[in-house]
Design a protein around this motif. Sequence first.
Motif, PDB file in Angstrom:
ATOM      1  N   GLU A 297      79.090  36.883  23.453  1.00 50.48           N
ATOM      2  CA  GLU A 297      77.757  36.707  22.868  1.00 50.48           C
ATOM      3  C   GLU A 297      76.848  35.935  23.826  1.00 50.48           C
ATOM      4  O   GLU A 297      75.674  36.292  24.008  1.00 50.48           O
ATOM      5  CB  GLU A 297      77.870  35.973  21.537  1.00 50.48           C
ATOM      6  CG  GLU A 297      76.569  35.771  20.803  1.00 50.48           C
ATOM      7  CD  GLU A 297      76.804  35.136  19.446  1.00 50.48           C
ATOM      8  OE1 GLU A 297      76.873  35.872  18.450  1.00 50.48           O
ATOM      9  OE2 GLU A 297      76.951  33.895  19.385  1.00 50.48           O
ATOM     10  N   ASN A 298      77.379  34.884  24.434  1.00 54.56           N
ATOM     11  CA  ASN A 298      76.602  34.124  25.413  1.00 54.56           C
ATOM     12  C   ASN A 298      76.276  34.979  26.631  1.00 54.56           C
ATOM     13  O   ASN A 298      75.163  34.944  27.157  1.00 54.56           O
ATOM     14  CB  ASN A 298      77.382  32.879  25.852  1.00 54.56           C
ATOM     15  CG  ASN A 298      77.603  31.896  24.723  1.00 54.56           C
ATOM     16  OD1 ASN A 298      76.924  31.937  23.705  1.00 54.56           O
ATOM     17  ND2 ASN A 298      78.564  31.012  24.899  1.00 54.56           N
ATOM     18  N   VAL A 299      77.269  35.740  27.082  1.00 55.36           N
ATOM     19  CA  VAL A 299      77.094  36.571  28.275  1.00 55.36           C
ATOM     20  C   VAL A 299      75.996  37.598  28.075  1.00 55.36           C
ATOM     21  O   VAL A 299      75.100  37.753  28.920  1.00 55.36           O
ATOM     22  CB  VAL A 299      78.423  37.264  28.642  1.00 55.36           C
ATOM     23  CG1 VAL A 299      78.193  38.304  29.747  1.00 55.36           C
ATOM     24  CG2 VAL A 299      79.459  36.236  29.083  1.00 55.36           C
ATOM     25  N   ILE A 300      76.023  38.313  26.951  1.00 59.01           N
ATOM     26  CA  ILE A 300      75.039  39.382  26.769  1.00 59.01           C
ATOM     27  C   ILE A 300      73.649  38.817  26.501  1.00 59.01           C
ATOM     28  O   ILE A 300      72.635  39.418  26.906  1.00 59.01           O
ATOM     29  CB  ILE A 300      75.468  40.361  25.636  1.00 59.01           C
ATOM     30  CG1 ILE A 300      74.586  41.607  25.659  1.00 59.01           C
ATOM     31  CG2 ILE A 300      75.464  39.695  24.288  1.00 59.01           C
ATOM     32  CD1 ILE A 300      74.559  42.336  26.981  1.00 59.01           C
ATOM     33  N   ALA A 301      73.554  37.670  25.847  1.00 60.00           N
ATOM     34  CA  ALA A 301      72.238  37.055  25.639  1.00 60.00           C
ATOM     35  C   ALA A 301      71.598  36.702  26.974  1.00 60.00           C
ATOM     36  O   ALA A 301      70.407  36.961  27.191  1.00 60.00           O
ATOM     37  CB  ALA A 301      72.368  35.813  24.757  1.00 60.00           C
ATOM     38  N   VAL A 302      72.391  36.137  27.885  1.00 62.68           N
ATOM     39  CA  VAL A 302      71.873  35.762  29.206  1.00 62.68           C
ATOM     40  C   VAL A 302      71.536  36.997  30.027  1.00 62.68           C
ATOM     41  O   VAL A 302      70.456  37.096  30.626  1.00 62.68           O
ATOM     42  CB  VAL A 302      72.907  34.884  29.954  1.00 62.68           C
ATOM     43  CG1 VAL A 302      72.484  34.667  31.400  1.00 62.68           C
ATOM     44  CG2 VAL A 302      73.070  33.549  29.238  1.00 62.68           C
ATOM     45  N   ALA A 303      72.457  37.956  30.051  1.00 63.10           N
ATOM     46  CA  ALA A 303      72.238  39.157  30.854  1.00 63.10           C
ATOM     47  C   ALA A 303      71.032  39.940  30.346  1.00 63.10           C
ATOM     48  O   ALA A 303      70.217  40.437  31.148  1.00 63.10           O
ATOM     49  CB  ALA A 303      73.490  40.031  30.826  1.00 63.10           C
ATOM     50  N   ALA A 304      70.897  40.059  29.028  1.00 61.53           N
ATOM     51  CA  ALA A 304      69.760  40.789  28.461  1.00 61.53           C
ATOM     52  C   ALA A 304      68.444  40.091  28.779  1.00 61.53           C
ATOM     53  O   ALA A 304      67.456  40.736  29.143  1.00 61.53           O
ATOM     54  CB  ALA A 304      69.935  40.920  26.948  1.00 61.53           C
ATOM     55  N   ALA A 305      68.429  38.761  28.660  1.00 62.05           N
ATOM     56  CA  ALA A 305      67.208  38.011  28.965  1.00 62.05           C
ATOM     57  C   ALA A 305      66.808  38.189  30.422  1.00 62.05           C
ATOM     58  O   ALA A 305      65.630  38.416  30.742  1.00 62.05           O
ATOM     59  CB  ALA A 305      67.424  36.528  28.656  1.00 62.05           C
TER      60      ALA A 305
END
Length: 480
Positions: A297-305
């Motif tokens: 969840e942390n990874v995709i939030a950062v990557a998407a941002a």
Amino acid sequence: MKLTLEQIQSAMGAVGFLGDAEGTVPVGVQTDSRVLKRGELFFCISGERFDGHNFAKAALERGACGIVAERPPFSMEEMMELECGDGGVPLLMVQDCVEALGKLGAFYRLQTKAIVTGITGTAGKTTVKELLAEVLSVRGETARNHLNLNNQIGLPVSMLAASGDEKYWVMEAGISQPHDMDELGAIMRPDLAIILNVGEGHTEGLGDKGVAYYKSQLLKYVQQGGVGLVSADYPELTEACEGKFDEMRYFSIKDPECAYYAEYIGAVSEVHGKYRVNLCGKEFEVTVPFRGEFAAENVIAVAAAADIIGLLSKEIIQGFAQATLPEKRFNCSQRGNWLVIDDCYNSNPLSCARALETAAELAKDKPLVLVLGEMLELGEQAYEAHRDLGKKIAESNADVVCWIGNNRNAVKDGLDETDFTGEFHCVETPQQFLNLCRTLCVDDGAILFKGSRGNKLERFVSVFCDNCCPSRTTGITGAL
């Protein structure tokens, strides 16, 4: 900060005489006289334990370039001695120092050309803030909150600490009262707003509308042309966000069809994991300084941002590779026979459940010891939340549980409803914990420290590491 005292006075609506100092540019703002640096502007914040007005003289003696106060902080004799006020060191009077600090932060935010990202959520927002700042720094200079200074004092102080020349700002917002997000959002005015997740946390002060509603209020303050980025994995959150903002993007770790999706591949080392991300059809892998399925969840939030802001895939990969976790947030270190997991900065039901899951994975077939502190600020939900935590503890197959703080009976009730076969102990002090460690028949494995900040579990981490871990160079100094 690149604001003159004249601009600061105007932004806050303060009353005072600047004299020859109107063109002075403070090197920053400070609310604690003990750490004030020469040239900073001191705000006399009144709190539950201390009144900053009592430390204004000390601030001047340490080199403050001016004082912001709600009432005169000096006697006439002190005014003359310190040459404070008209013709001397500036004294700016406001009705409310916290409100004035917020106005100043909001004014400064509108002066910057940086792309501002605002982050909120129940669990993981500081980690996401730190990771995103690391990733964005590959492209350009990036400012961020210091640690988790994310309230009505910490947020503007962090913003005002920025030079104003950065390409990106990454700021987090933490709430515990119904009005908090409105006040923080008005200061931050993000170009990109991330709502990471929702769960029970700081619910004691929030009203009946629920955590999701108050977190979603951040979207109201996104700048024109900005974007909202929200997890699609929490129905109550997506429902709360509907209609608040037109330009919405969603990420998920449950739905592979979501535009932004990530999944956990597996461990790379004791402390590093690999994740696969899909950003609107662009698929690649990243290595990050943590492990576990929930952390996707942390990874995709950062990557998407980062993708929304415009970074290339190779820049995102590089940013994750060079990132480190903030202190006391699931920091893993191998100390002799023990994998020590220090996650003691804070705790709530969502973050604690995830920490237990990952600690169990890291322990593998070795013993797992849990040193857990009470989850604070849950109000009427405290008993049920701690009972559910007892069930989660049982699911982790922990061998030993050491509990610090209240609600121990609720945790025990949860354990009793399961087939938990491990040991459960309650301790109050680091010394009691150390004495207990020396009686247990466990001398290796993984040990997790997790609890709300009020438990001060860092004391227990220190005791364990200093006395119960085999030294890397001199052998065993204690035994658990």
